[in-house]
Design a protein around this motif. Structure first.
Motif, PDB file in Angstrom:
ATOM      1  N   PRO A  84      14.944  14.259  47.912  1.00  0.00           N
ATOM      2  CA  PRO A  84      14.152  12.263  47.326  1.00  0.00           C
ATOM      3  C   PRO A  84      12.744  12.180  47.562  1.00  0.00           C
ATOM      4  O   PRO A  84      12.534  11.854  46.731  1.00  0.00           O
ATOM      5  CB  PRO A  84      15.427  11.170  48.789  1.00  0.00           C
ATOM      6  N   ALA A  85      12.402  12.799  48.871  1.00  0.00           N
ATOM      7  CA  ALA A  85      11.159  13.391  48.579  1.00  0.00           C
ATOM      8  C   ALA A  85      10.760  13.397  47.556  1.00  0.00           C
ATOM      9  O   ALA A  85       9.959  13.254  47.129  1.00  0.00           O
ATOM     10  CB  ALA A  85      10.372  14.024  50.269  1.00  0.00           C
ATOM     11  N   LEU A  86      11.168  14.722  47.594  1.00  0.00           N
ATOM     12  CA  LEU A  86      11.130  15.742  45.923  1.00  0.00           C
ATOM     13  C   LEU A  86      11.163  15.021  44.956  1.00  0.00           C
ATOM     14  O   LEU A  86      10.196  14.673  43.866  1.00  0.00           O
ATOM     15  CB  LEU A  86      11.444  17.124  45.714  1.00  0.00           C
ATOM     16  N   LEU A  87      12.482  14.527  44.871  1.00  0.00           N
ATOM     17  CA  LEU A  87      12.043  13.093  43.671  1.00  0.00           C
ATOM     18  C   LEU A  87      11.813  12.309  43.390  1.00  0.00           C
ATOM     19  O   LEU A  87      11.128  11.840  41.889  1.00  0.00           O
ATOM     20  CB  LEU A  87      13.693  12.753  43.908  1.00  0.00           C
ATOM     21  N   TYR A  88      10.856  11.534  44.346  1.00  0.00           N
ATOM     22  CA  TYR A  88       9.809  10.448  44.498  1.00  0.00           C
ATOM     23  C   TYR A  88       8.872  10.938  43.858  1.00  0.00           C
ATOM     24  O   TYR A  88       8.461  10.563  43.474  1.00  0.00           O
ATOM     25  CB  TYR A  88       9.863   9.648  45.608  1.00  0.00           C
ATOM     26  N   CYS A  89       8.793  12.260  44.489  1.00  0.00           N
ATOM     27  CA  CYS A  89       7.183  12.975  43.682  1.00  0.00           C
ATOM     28  C   CYS A  89       7.299  13.373  42.825  1.00  0.00           C
ATOM     29  O   CYS A  89       5.956  12.477  41.372  1.00  0.00           O
ATOM     30  CB  CYS A  89       7.049  14.442  44.599  1.00  0.00           C
ATOM     31  N   GLY A  90       8.368  13.599  42.020  1.00  0.00           N
ATOM     32  CA  GLY A  90       8.739  13.956  40.150  1.00  0.00           C
ATOM     33  C   GLY A  90       8.321  12.637  40.204  1.00  0.00           C
ATOM     34  O   GLY A  90       7.939  13.164  38.515  1.00  0.00           O
ATOM     35  N   TYR A  91       8.854  11.768  40.413  1.00  0.00           N
ATOM     36  CA  TYR A  91       9.037  10.119  39.520  1.00  0.00           C
ATOM     37  C   TYR A  91       7.244   9.793  39.586  1.00  0.00           C
ATOM     38  O   TYR A  91       7.308   8.987  38.470  1.00  0.00           O
ATOM     39  CB  TYR A  91       9.795   8.896  40.360  1.00  0.00           C
ATOM     40  N   ASN A  92       6.625   9.545  40.520  1.00  0.00           N
ATOM     41  CA  ASN A  92       5.384   9.201  40.612  1.00  0.00           C
ATOM     42  C   ASN A  92       4.562  10.248  39.648  1.00  0.00           C
ATOM     43  O   ASN A  92       3.182   9.291  39.462  1.00  0.00           O
ATOM     44  CB  ASN A  92       4.836   9.033  41.630  1.00  0.00           C
ATOM     45  N   ASN A  93       4.823  11.296  39.806  1.00  0.00           N
ATOM     46  CA  ASN A  93       3.990  11.728  38.677  1.00  0.00           C
ATOM     47  C   ASN A  93       3.955  12.039  37.466  1.00  0.00           C
ATOM     48  O   ASN A  93       3.516  11.723  36.357  1.00  0.00           O
ATOM     49  CB  ASN A  93       4.248  13.708  39.096  1.00  0.00           C
ATOM     50  N   LEU A  94       5.322  11.905  36.976  1.00  0.00           N
ATOM     51  CA  LEU A  94       6.204  11.438  35.476  1.00  0.00           C
ATOM     52  C   LEU A  94       5.644   9.963  35.240  1.00  0.00           C
ATOM     53  O   LEU A  94       5.243   9.744  33.963  1.00  0.00           O
ATOM     54  CB  LEU A  94       7.617  11.499  35.724  1.00  0.00           C
ATOM     55  N   VAL A  95       4.835   9.107  36.442  1.00  0.00           N
ATOM     56  CA  VAL A  95       4.442   7.856  35.879  1.00  0.00           C
ATOM     57  C   VAL A  95       3.156   7.967  35.130  1.00  0.00           C
ATOM     58  O   VAL A  95       2.703   7.395  34.046  1.00  0.00           O
ATOM     59  CB  VAL A  95       4.048   7.216  36.846  1.00  0.00           C
ATOM     60  N   TYR A  96       1.897   9.290  35.250  1.00  0.00           N
ATOM     61  CA  TYR A  96       0.745   9.281  34.413  1.00  0.00           C
ATOM     62  C   TYR A  96       1.542   9.771  33.194  1.00  0.00           C
ATOM     63  O   TYR A  96       0.854   8.908  32.158  1.00  0.00           O
ATOM     64  CB  TYR A  96       0.481   9.453  35.035  1.00  0.00           C
ATOM     65  N   ALA A  97       2.426  10.899  33.167  1.00  0.00           N
ATOM     66  CA  ALA A  97       2.826  11.358  31.631  1.00  0.00           C
ATOM     67  C   ALA A  97       3.910  10.477  31.255  1.00  0.00           C
ATOM     68  O   ALA A  97       3.395  10.497  29.768  1.00  0.00           O
ATOM     69  CB  ALA A  97       3.603  12.802  32.246  1.00  0.00           C
ATOM     70  N   ASN A  98       4.097   9.682  31.409  1.00  0.00           N
ATOM     71  CA  ASN A  98       4.652   8.301  30.237  1.00  0.00           C
ATOM     72  C   ASN A  98       3.721   7.400  29.919  1.00  0.00           C
ATOM     73  O   ASN A  98       4.234   6.882  29.089  1.00  0.00           O
ATOM     74  CB  ASN A  98       5.506   8.506  31.433  1.00  0.00           C
ATOM     75  N   LEU A  99       3.236   7.028  30.846  1.00  0.00           N
ATOM     76  CA  LEU A  99       1.693   5.715  30.254  1.00  0.00           C
ATOM     77  C   LEU A  99       0.621   6.752  29.347  1.00  0.00           C
ATOM     78  O   LEU A  99       0.373   5.173  28.957  1.00  0.00           O
ATOM     79  CB  LEU A  99       1.222   5.242  31.624  1.00  0.00           C
ATOM     80  N   ALA A 100       1.299   7.652  29.063  1.00  0.00           N
ATOM     81  CA  ALA A 100       0.642   8.423  28.260  1.00  0.00           C
ATOM     82  C   ALA A 100       1.188   8.531  26.956  1.00  0.00           C
ATOM     83  O   ALA A 100      -0.394   8.119  25.906  1.00  0.00           O
ATOM     84  CB  ALA A 100      -0.281   9.790  28.782  1.00  0.00           C
ATOM     85  N   VAL A 101       1.703   7.486  27.110  1.00  0.00           N
ATOM     86  CA  VAL A 101       2.463   7.744  25.596  1.00  0.00           C
ATOM     87  C   VAL A 101       3.404   6.881  25.777  1.00  0.00           C
ATOM     88  O   VAL A 101       2.763   5.804  23.845  1.00  0.00           O
ATOM     89  CB  VAL A 101       4.541   8.577  26.269  1.00  0.00           C
ATOM     90  N   PHE A 102       3.854   5.863  26.045  1.00  0.00           N
ATOM     91  CA  PHE A 102       4.231   4.518  26.027  1.00  0.00           C
ATOM     92  C   PHE A 102       3.348   3.224  26.876  1.00  0.00           C
ATOM     93  O   PHE A 102       2.115   3.767  28.092  1.00  0.00           O
ATOM     94  CB  PHE A 102       5.303   3.685  26.672  1.00  0.00           C
ATOM     95  N   ASP A 103       3.262   2.305  25.962  1.00  0.00           N
ATOM     96  CA  ASP A 103       2.446   1.006  26.211  1.00  0.00           C
ATOM     97  C   ASP A 103       3.170   0.726  28.101  1.00  0.00           C
ATOM     98  O   ASP A 103       4.080   0.897  27.786  1.00  0.00           O
ATOM     99  CB  ASP A 103       1.997   0.523  25.567  1.00  0.00           C
ATOM    100  N   PRO A 104       2.526  -0.326  28.798  1.00  0.00           N
ATOM    101  CA  PRO A 104       3.076  -0.776  30.082  1.00  0.00           C
ATOM    102  C   PRO A 104       4.142  -0.983  29.173  1.00  0.00           C
ATOM    103  O   PRO A 104       4.891  -1.645  30.418  1.00  0.00           O
ATOM    104  CB  PRO A 104       1.523  -1.176  30.936  1.00  0.00           C
TER     105      PRO A 104
END
Length: 200
Positions: A84-104
Motif C-alpha cells: 500500500p505504501a508503493l500504491l500511495y506513492c504512485g497515487y501521489n506522483n500521479l496527482v501532478y501528472a493528472n493536474l497537468a491535463v485536467f483542471d482541479p
C-alpha cells in the motif's frame, strides 16, 4: 474544525499543484516534492509518537528504544504495508501528472468515481453484497460526475478535459486504482493481522 481544515488543505493543494503545472510556471521535479512531503509526514508521525505513545523513557535509548520494541513485536508489519505504501506513492506522483491535463474541478469530480470502484471491489473481494442504499449512493455519485461534465461532452471544437488523450485517461484510472487497491489492502491487513492491529 478539523474536517474543514482538511478540506481546505486538500482543495488548496490541488489548486497549487494545478497552477504550478501550467505553462510559464517555474519547472520542478514532482517526485522531489512528493519525497519531501512524505519526509515531513514521517517527521510529524515520529514527533507525535514520541510525544504521546513512547511513554516515559525507561531505558537508555528512551523513545527510540520503545519504538524498536514496538517494531519487534510485529516484525512482519513493515512487509505487510510495503505494497500500500508503493500504491500511495504512485497515487501521489500521479496527482501532478493528472493536474497537468485536467483542471482541479474536473479532476476532483472525476476522482470521486473511485468510490464506485471501491464499492465494486468491496463486493468482489469480501463477498459481501452492497445494500440498496449503497448502490443508490454509487449511482448518484456517477450521475453527479456525468452531469457536472455534460457540457464538455457536447460537440464542437476546442480542447476540453474530456477530450484529453487516451494516455491521460489511463493515468487517471491508474491513480484511482492505486487509491482503491491500497485501501483494500489495508482492510485485508487489518482483518488478517488482529494481533498487529491491536498495537496500532
Amino acid at each position: 474544525g478539523i474536517f474543514a481544515g482538511y478540506v481546505l488543505l486538500w482543495v488548496s493543494s490541488h489548486l497549487l499543484v494545478y497552477s504550478s503545472r501550467r505553462a510559464g510556471a517555474p519547472p520542478y521535479n514532482p517526485a522531489s516534492v512528493v519525497l519531501l512531503t512524505e519526509a515531513v509526514k514521517l517527521a510529524l508521525a515520529l514527533s507525535l509518537y514520541f510525544a504521546y505513545d513512547a511513554g516515559a523513557p525507561t531505558t537508555t535509548g528512551g523513545g527510540c528504544a520503545k519504538l524498536a520494541e514496538h517494531v519487534s513485536l510485529a516484525p512482519e508489519l513493515p512487509l505487510k504495508y510495503i505494497m500500500p505504501a508503493l500504491l500511495y506513492c504512485g497515487y501521489n506522483n500521479l496527482v501532478y501528472a493528472n493536474l497537468a491535463v485536467f483542471d482541479p474541478g474536473t479532476y476532483n469530480v472525476l476522482l470521486q468515481l473511485r468510490l464506485v470502484l471501491t464499492g465494486l471491489l468491496y463486493q468482489a473481494l469480501f463477498a459481501r453484497r452492497l445494500n440498496r442504499n449503497q448502490w443508490l449512493a454509487l449511482v448518484a455519485i456517477t450521475l453527479g460526475c456525468v452531469v457536472k461534465e455534460a457540457d464538455k461532452l457536447s460537440a464542437g471544437g476546442g480542447k476540453g478535459p474530456l477530450r484529453a488523450s487516451l494516455g491521460a485517461w489511463m493515468l487517471l484510472l491508474v491513480q484511482m486504482l492505486c487509491s482503491v487497491l491500497a485501501g483494500a489492502w489495508h482492510c485485508v491487513a487489518r482483518l488478517c493481522l488482529p494481533r498487529v492491529c491491536s498495537i496500532l
